[in-house]
Design a protein around this motif. Structure first.
Motif: not given
Length: 258
Positions: A154, A172, A175-176, A181, A251, A256
């Motif tokens: 992140k 976010d 990544c999701w 993660s 998350w 994740q």
């Protein structure tokens, strides 16, 4: 918080008024000026015409017949078009008056602001420390940018010197979507994960640029992250949240895994 899609929206607003003469520049609050006085900003731009604006990450670069205006919107900034005489807002900081209306730079917190440089070359030098624009990064480029980095994913994605344009919501969301993660080590992703991350980034950016923001849709993490004890829009697991490098990070521990 303005991120790449918001700034692209501001670019479109300004692009609709390129070629129109700047009648005057009114600085209502010099607290947003960086390295330039209100008098110099007006003198340098009055009578000039805005050329085609371009965006790099969260920055907007606007040529004006020689000088170039650099705009950064911080956490609360915006650029909008208004008819002449329309009542102003208390957070309007700078107004560019054109023959048929006004462009207004509005910013509550004044964390960044407006700069003026002499030409395009100086503008490029001013932004030389930025990484490549997130919309233009290939899968190969992304892999090279992340390779060997020991920090978490992140903070790496939101580091503007690595990749320009991504902020808290976008990182976010990406990544999701990629099911990775945000707490993972950036340089520890395998080839398949980098491919998935790049695919998610392209998809999220395309949709967000069309919307002019990171849209809070019910099927997106963004649509659920601000509600207390929200379930993951994909699997229903209660979302997890904590601060990572000073930023609130959200998350799903099921989708994740760390």
């Amino acid at each position: 918080m303005p991120e790449l899609p918001d700034v692209e929206g501001f670019r479109r607003v300004l692009a609709e008024h390129t070629g129109e003469p700047i009648v005057s520049v009114s600085v209502h609050d010099a607290g947003v000026l960086r390295g330039v006085t209100a008098r110099r900003l007006d003198a340098a731009l009055r009578g000039h015409r805005f050329g085609e604006p371009r965006r790099h990450g969260k920055w907007l670069l606007v040529p004006a017949g020689g000088p170039v205006v650099l705009l950064h919107f911080g956490m609360t900034g915006s650029l909008s078009w208004h008819s002449t005489g329309e009542q102003g807002h208390r957070h309007d900081r700078v107004t560019w008056r054109l023959p048929d209306g006004e462009l207004r730079y509005r910013d509550m917190r004044k964390l960044h602001g407006i700069r003026l440089v002499d030409d395009e070359e100086q503008a490029d030098r001013r932004l030389a420390d930025l990484g490549p624009d997130a919309c233009e990064v290939s899968r190969r480029d992304l892999g090279e940018l992340l390779s060997g980095r020991r920090g978490r994913l992140k903070p790496t994605l939101t580091d503007q010197s690595v990749l320009a344009g991504l902020g808290n919501l976008l990182a976010d969301e990406i990544c999701w979507r990629a099911r990775i993660s945000p707490l993972r080590v950036a340089g520890g992703l395998d080839d398949a994960e980098i491919t998935g991350l790049h695919r998610a980034m392209r998809s999220v950016l395309r949709a967000s640029v069309r919307a002019g923001r990171v849209p809070p849709r019910a099927t997106w993490l963004t649509g659920a992250r601000d509600e207390p004890e929200s379930p993951c829009p994909r699997c229903g697991t209660p979302l997890s949240g904590r601060r990572v490098s000073g930023r609130r990070t959200v998350w799903c521990r099921t989708c994740q895994p760390a």
